[in-house]
Design a protein around this motif. Structure first.
Motif, PDB file in Angstrom:
ATOM      1  N   PHE A   9       0.881  -1.173   0.000  1.00  0.00           N
ATOM      2  CA  PHE A   9       0.000   0.000   0.000  1.00  0.00           C
ATOM      3  C   PHE A   9       0.915   1.219   0.000  1.00  0.00           C
ATOM      4  O   PHE A   9       1.643   1.439   0.963  1.00  0.00           O
ATOM      5  CB  PHE A   9      -0.883   0.022   1.243  1.00  0.00           C
ATOM      6  CG  PHE A   9      -1.849  -1.145   1.319  1.00  0.00           C
ATOM      7  CD1 PHE A   9      -2.843  -1.309   0.361  1.00  0.00           C
ATOM      8  CD2 PHE A   9      -1.770  -2.063   2.345  1.00  0.00           C
ATOM      9  CE1 PHE A   9      -3.731  -2.375   0.427  1.00  0.00           C
ATOM     10  CE2 PHE A   9      -2.662  -3.125   2.429  1.00  0.00           C
ATOM     11  CZ  PHE A   9      -3.643  -3.292   1.464  1.00  0.00           C
ATOM     12  N   PHE A  69       4.192   0.921   1.747  1.00  0.00           N
ATOM     13  CA  PHE A  69       4.158   0.018   2.905  1.00  0.00           C
ATOM     14  C   PHE A  69       3.897  -1.415   2.461  1.00  0.00           C
ATOM     15  O   PHE A  69       2.935  -1.687   1.737  1.00  0.00           O
ATOM     16  CB  PHE A  69       3.063   0.485   3.880  1.00  0.00           C
ATOM     17  CG  PHE A  69       2.931  -0.406   5.066  1.00  0.00           C
ATOM     18  CD1 PHE A  69       3.804  -0.296   6.137  1.00  0.00           C
ATOM     19  CD2 PHE A  69       1.931  -1.385   5.117  1.00  0.00           C
ATOM     20  CE1 PHE A  69       3.698  -1.138   7.235  1.00  0.00           C
ATOM     21  CE2 PHE A  69       1.820  -2.234   6.209  1.00  0.00           C
ATOM     22  CZ  PHE A  69       2.704  -2.104   7.273  1.00  0.00           C
ATOM     23  N   ALA A 108       2.449  -4.701   3.108  1.00  0.00           N
ATOM     24  CA  ALA A 108       1.479  -5.349   4.007  1.00  0.00           C
ATOM     25  C   ALA A 108       1.677  -6.868   4.014  1.00  0.00           C
ATOM     26  O   ALA A 108       1.515  -7.509   5.053  1.00  0.00           O
ATOM     27  CB  ALA A 108       0.066  -4.991   3.588  1.00  0.00           C
ATOM     28  N   PRO A 132      -0.214 -10.414  15.762  1.00  0.00           N
ATOM     29  CA  PRO A 132      -0.486  -9.105  16.369  1.00  0.00           C
ATOM     30  C   PRO A 132      -1.237  -8.163  15.427  1.00  0.00           C
ATOM     31  O   PRO A 132      -1.328  -8.430  14.218  1.00  0.00           O
ATOM     32  CB  PRO A 132       0.917  -8.558  16.672  1.00  0.00           C
ATOM     33  CG  PRO A 132       1.869  -9.373  15.874  1.00  0.00           C
ATOM     34  CD  PRO A 132       1.211 -10.673  15.566  1.00  0.00           C
ATOM     35  N   ASN A 133      -1.740  -7.065  15.968  1.00  0.00           N
ATOM     36  CA  ASN A 133      -2.426  -6.068  15.145  1.00  0.00           C
ATOM     37  C   ASN A 133      -1.493  -5.606  14.020  1.00  0.00           C
ATOM     38  O   ASN A 133      -0.314  -5.383  14.253  1.00  0.00           O
ATOM     39  CB  ASN A 133      -2.823  -4.839  15.987  1.00  0.00           C
ATOM     40  CG  ASN A 133      -3.922  -5.182  16.968  1.00  0.00           C
ATOM     41  OD1 ASN A 133      -4.651  -6.153  16.777  1.00  0.00           O
ATOM     42  ND2 ASN A 133      -4.026  -4.401  18.032  1.00  0.00           N
ATOM     43  N   GLY A 134      -2.051  -5.484  12.829  1.00  0.00           N
ATOM     44  CA  GLY A 134      -1.259  -4.999  11.696  1.00  0.00           C
ATOM     45  C   GLY A 134      -0.410  -6.080  11.040  1.00  0.00           C
ATOM     46  O   GLY A 134       0.374  -5.803  10.132  1.00  0.00           O
ATOM     47  N   ALA A 135      -0.557  -7.337  11.474  1.00  0.00           N
ATOM     48  CA  ALA A 135       0.283  -8.422  10.928  1.00  0.00           C
ATOM     49  C   ALA A 135      -0.059  -8.750   9.477  1.00  0.00           C
ATOM     50  O   ALA A 135       0.751  -9.341   8.755  1.00  0.00           O
ATOM     51  CB  ALA A 135       0.122  -9.681  11.782  1.00  0.00           C
ATOM     52  N   GLY A 136      -1.276  -8.386   9.048  1.00  0.00           N
ATOM     53  CA  GLY A 136      -1.669  -8.657   7.663  1.00  0.00           C
ATOM     54  C   GLY A 136      -2.803  -9.669   7.529  1.00  0.00           C
ATOM     55  O   GLY A 136      -3.100 -10.140   6.431  1.00  0.00           O
ATOM     56  N   LYS A 137      -3.486  -9.974   8.630  1.00  0.00           N
ATOM     57  CA  LYS A 137      -4.528 -11.013   8.612  1.00  0.00           C
ATOM     58  C   LYS A 137      -5.709 -10.599   7.723  1.00  0.00           C
ATOM     59  O   LYS A 137      -6.200 -11.391   6.916  1.00  0.00           O
ATOM     60  CB  LYS A 137      -5.003 -11.308  10.055  1.00  0.00           C
ATOM     61  CG  LYS A 137      -3.860 -11.723  10.987  1.00  0.00           C
ATOM     62  CD  LYS A 137      -4.324 -12.013  12.397  1.00  0.00           C
ATOM     63  CE  LYS A 137      -4.898 -10.833  13.153  1.00  0.00           C
ATOM     64  NZ  LYS A 137      -3.948  -9.754  13.451  1.00  0.00           N
ATOM     65  N   THR A 138      -6.156  -9.341   7.897  1.00  0.00           N
ATOM     66  CA  THR A 138      -7.291  -8.877   7.073  1.00  0.00           C
ATOM     67  C   THR A 138      -6.869  -8.776   5.608  1.00  0.00           C
ATOM     68  O   THR A 138      -7.630  -9.165   4.707  1.00  0.00           O
ATOM     69  CB  THR A 138      -7.782  -7.501   7.580  1.00  0.00           C
ATOM     70  OG1 THR A 138      -8.078  -7.634   8.971  1.00  0.00           O
ATOM     71  CG2 THR A 138      -9.013  -7.035   6.837  1.00  0.00           C
ATOM     72  N   THR A 139      -5.665  -8.304   5.382  1.00  0.00           N
ATOM     73  CA  THR A 139      -5.172  -8.201   4.002  1.00  0.00           C
ATOM     74  C   THR A 139      -5.122  -9.586   3.359  1.00  0.00           C
ATOM     75  O   THR A 139      -5.457  -9.752   2.183  1.00  0.00           O
ATOM     76  CB  THR A 139      -3.768  -7.539   3.976  1.00  0.00           C
ATOM     77  OG1 THR A 139      -3.820  -6.326   4.726  1.00  0.00           O
ATOM     78  CG2 THR A 139      -3.308  -7.255   2.561  1.00  0.00           C
ATOM     79  N   HIS A 191      -8.260 -13.782  17.813  1.00  0.00           N
ATOM     80  CA  HIS A 191      -7.329 -13.333  18.851  1.00  0.00           C
ATOM     81  C   HIS A 191      -7.527 -14.107  20.146  1.00  0.00           C
ATOM     82  O   HIS A 191      -6.646 -14.140  20.996  1.00  0.00           O
ATOM     83  CB  HIS A 191      -7.530 -11.841  19.162  1.00  0.00           C
ATOM     84  CG  HIS A 191      -6.918 -10.935  18.135  1.00  0.00           C
ATOM     85  ND1 HIS A 191      -5.559 -10.809  17.966  1.00  0.00           N
ATOM     86  CD2 HIS A 191      -7.476 -10.112  17.220  1.00  0.00           C
ATOM     87  CE1 HIS A 191      -5.311  -9.957  17.001  1.00  0.00           C
ATOM     88  NE2 HIS A 191      -6.457  -9.521  16.515  1.00  0.00           N
TER      89      HIS A 191
HETATM   90  N1  LIG Z   1      -5.817   0.149   2.311  1.00  0.00           N
HETATM   91  C1  LIG Z   1      -4.707   0.293   3.028  1.00  0.00           C
HETATM   92  N2  LIG Z   1      -3.865   1.340   2.834  1.00  0.00           N
HETATM   93  C2  LIG Z   1      -2.737   1.483   3.561  1.00  0.00           C
HETATM   94  N3  LIG Z   1      -2.329   0.623   4.514  1.00  0.00           N
HETATM   95  C3  LIG Z   1      -3.115  -0.433   4.760  1.00  0.00           C
HETATM   96  C4  LIG Z   1      -4.339  -0.658   4.054  1.00  0.00           C
HETATM   97  N4  LIG Z   1      -4.904  -1.801   4.523  1.00  0.00           N
HETATM   98  C5  LIG Z   1      -4.067  -2.253   5.485  1.00  0.00           C
HETATM   99  N5  LIG Z   1      -3.013  -1.438   5.629  1.00  0.00           N
HETATM  100  C6  LIG Z   1      -1.894  -1.637   6.543  1.00  0.00           C
HETATM  101  O1  LIG Z   1      -1.398  -2.945   6.333  1.00  0.00           O
HETATM  102  C7  LIG Z   1      -1.004  -3.536   7.573  1.00  0.00           C
HETATM  103  C8  LIG Z   1      -1.725  -4.853   7.744  1.00  0.00           C
HETATM  104  O2  LIG Z   1      -3.101  -4.565   8.036  1.00  0.00           O
HETATM  105  P1  LIG Z   1      -4.184  -5.688   8.321  1.00  0.00           P
HETATM  106  O3  LIG Z   1      -5.478  -4.969   8.558  1.00  0.00           O
HETATM  107  O4  LIG Z   1      -4.139  -6.692   7.244  1.00  0.00           O
HETATM  108  O5  LIG Z   1      -3.638  -6.308   9.682  1.00  0.00           O
HETATM  109  P2  LIG Z   1      -4.391  -7.282  10.710  1.00  0.00           P
HETATM  110  O6  LIG Z   1      -3.422  -8.349  11.034  1.00  0.00           O
HETATM  111  O7  LIG Z   1      -5.709  -7.663  10.154  1.00  0.00           O
HETATM  112  O8  LIG Z   1      -4.596  -6.346  11.971  1.00  0.00           O
HETATM  113  P3  LIG Z   1      -5.773  -6.342  13.086  1.00  0.00           P
HETATM  114  O9  LIG Z   1      -5.533  -7.533  13.963  1.00  0.00           O
HETATM  115  O10 LIG Z   1      -5.533  -5.050  13.807  1.00  0.00           O
HETATM  116  O11 LIG Z   1      -7.081  -6.369  12.356  1.00  0.00           O
HETATM  117  C9  LIG Z   1      -1.349  -2.531   8.675  1.00  0.00           C
HETATM  118  O12 LIG Z   1      -0.157  -1.836   9.029  1.00  0.00           O
HETATM  119  C10 LIG Z   1      -2.338  -1.599   8.008  1.00  0.00           C
HETATM  120  O13 LIG Z   1      -2.232  -0.285   8.537  1.00  0.00           O
END
Ligand SMILES: Nc1ncnc2c1ncn2[C@@H]1O[C@H](COP(=O)(O)OP(=O)(O)OP(=O)(O)O)[C@@H](O)[C@H]1O
Length: 263
Positions: A32, A35, A37, A56-63, A221
């Motif tokens: 992104f 960055f 991801a 952890p938060n931000g690890a990339g699970k949602t991505t 989690h």
């Molecule tokens: N559309 C986007 N634009 C910029 N950065 C993004 C975008 N989507 C995700 N990120 C960044 O990518 C990284 C991974 O995000 P993601 O939401 O996949 O993490 P996660 O493991 O699901 O976190 P959480 O447990 O907090 O939901 C984070 O640092 C987030 O800020």
């Protein structure tokens, strides 16, 4: 009861073993702006497996879920579903029709409509809300809705507007909306969040029942919940797979303790 609902084999099923992958990600990269991801992420989920993804938060699970469902396109890498379907060029609707269902963390039911109406709409995702409500259901579809209502303990609430359900019941309804579509692979984002202890226990039992007939990938989690359901756990950290194995194995991993579980 679940047997009749969840054993609708696809033609190729008889050629598949549980060790075959239902989903294979190879060297996935997602950036992104500048960055990173996901970085060179490779992951394989077997047919009928119940996989938990933690980190952890931000690890990339949602991505990770976003690239499987086509919401986000990877910059590079391949995603193969059911051994020969390339998901990378497919739209979210095509991916859903191919048999991949996703449940987001927050329930997104149609609150003004009844529980049954929500399930009817989910059964006919290819139509608009109002067209699908007017379209007649086949006997088989009615049976499927009845089975899902029973499975999700919603039978006595079937005529209630969904907006009047508790948070847990809405979560159950949304899982039901996935199940009526009979997906082969279910992606579930924090399904136990906000549930009571009894609901969490029931959902764990349900997932164990669904595994084998479906493949499940659960982002969670709540380690107690992960312990109850997971065969195999993938730990993500900074967009990469940090560790994989049984929960016991990853809990004993020094790097996982450092970045996620804490000492
Ligand atoms: N559309 C986007 N634009 C910029 N950065 C993004 C975008 N989507 C995700 N990120 C960044 O990518 C990284 C991974 O995000 P993601 O939401 O996949 O993490 P996660 O493991 O699901 O976190 P959480 O447990 O907090 O939901 C984070 O640092 C987030 O800020």
């Amino acid at each position: 009861m679940t047997d009749s609902l969840f054993t609708q084999p696809q033609l190729q099923d008889r050629y598949r073993e549980t060790t075959d992958p239902v989903l294979q990600l190879e060297k996935i990269n997602v950036t992104f702006d500048s960055f990173r991801a996901l970085t060179d992420l490779s992951l394989s989920i077997g047919v009928g497996e119940l996989r938990c993804v933690i980190g952890p938060n931000g690890a990339g699970k949602t991505t990770l879920m976003d690239i499987i469902t086509g919401k986000t396109r990877p910059d590079s890498g391949t995603i193969t579903y059911d051994q020969n379907i390339d998901l990378t060029g497919m739209s979210p609707v095509e991916i859903s029709r191919a048999g991949i269902g996703r449940k987001f963390q927050k329930p997104t039911v149609f609150e003004a409509l009844s529980v049954t109406e929500n399930l009817e709409i989910a059964l006919k995702m290819d139509k608009s809300v109002w067209t699908s409500l007017r379209a007649r259901l086949s006997g088989e579809q009615r049976d499927r809705i009845d089975e899902v209502l029973l499975l999700l303990r919603l039978t006595e609430h079937r005529q209630r507007p969904s907006g009047l359900l508790s948070h847990g019941q809405k979560q159950f309804l949304e899982i039901g909306m996935l199940l009526v579509q009979e997906p082969h692979l279910l992606l579930l984002d924090e399904p136990a969040a906000g549930l009571t202890d009894a609901e969490t226990e029931y959902i764990a039992e349900l997932f164990r029942t669904l595994a084998g007939k479906h493949s499940l990938m659960v982002v969670e989690h709540d380690m107690g919940f992960v312990e109850t359901i997971a065969d195999y756990v993938t730990v993500l950290h900074q967009g990469q797979v940090l560790a994989e194995g049984s929960l016991r194995e990853v809990q004993a991993n020094e790097q996982v303790i450092d970045v996620y579980l804490g000492r």
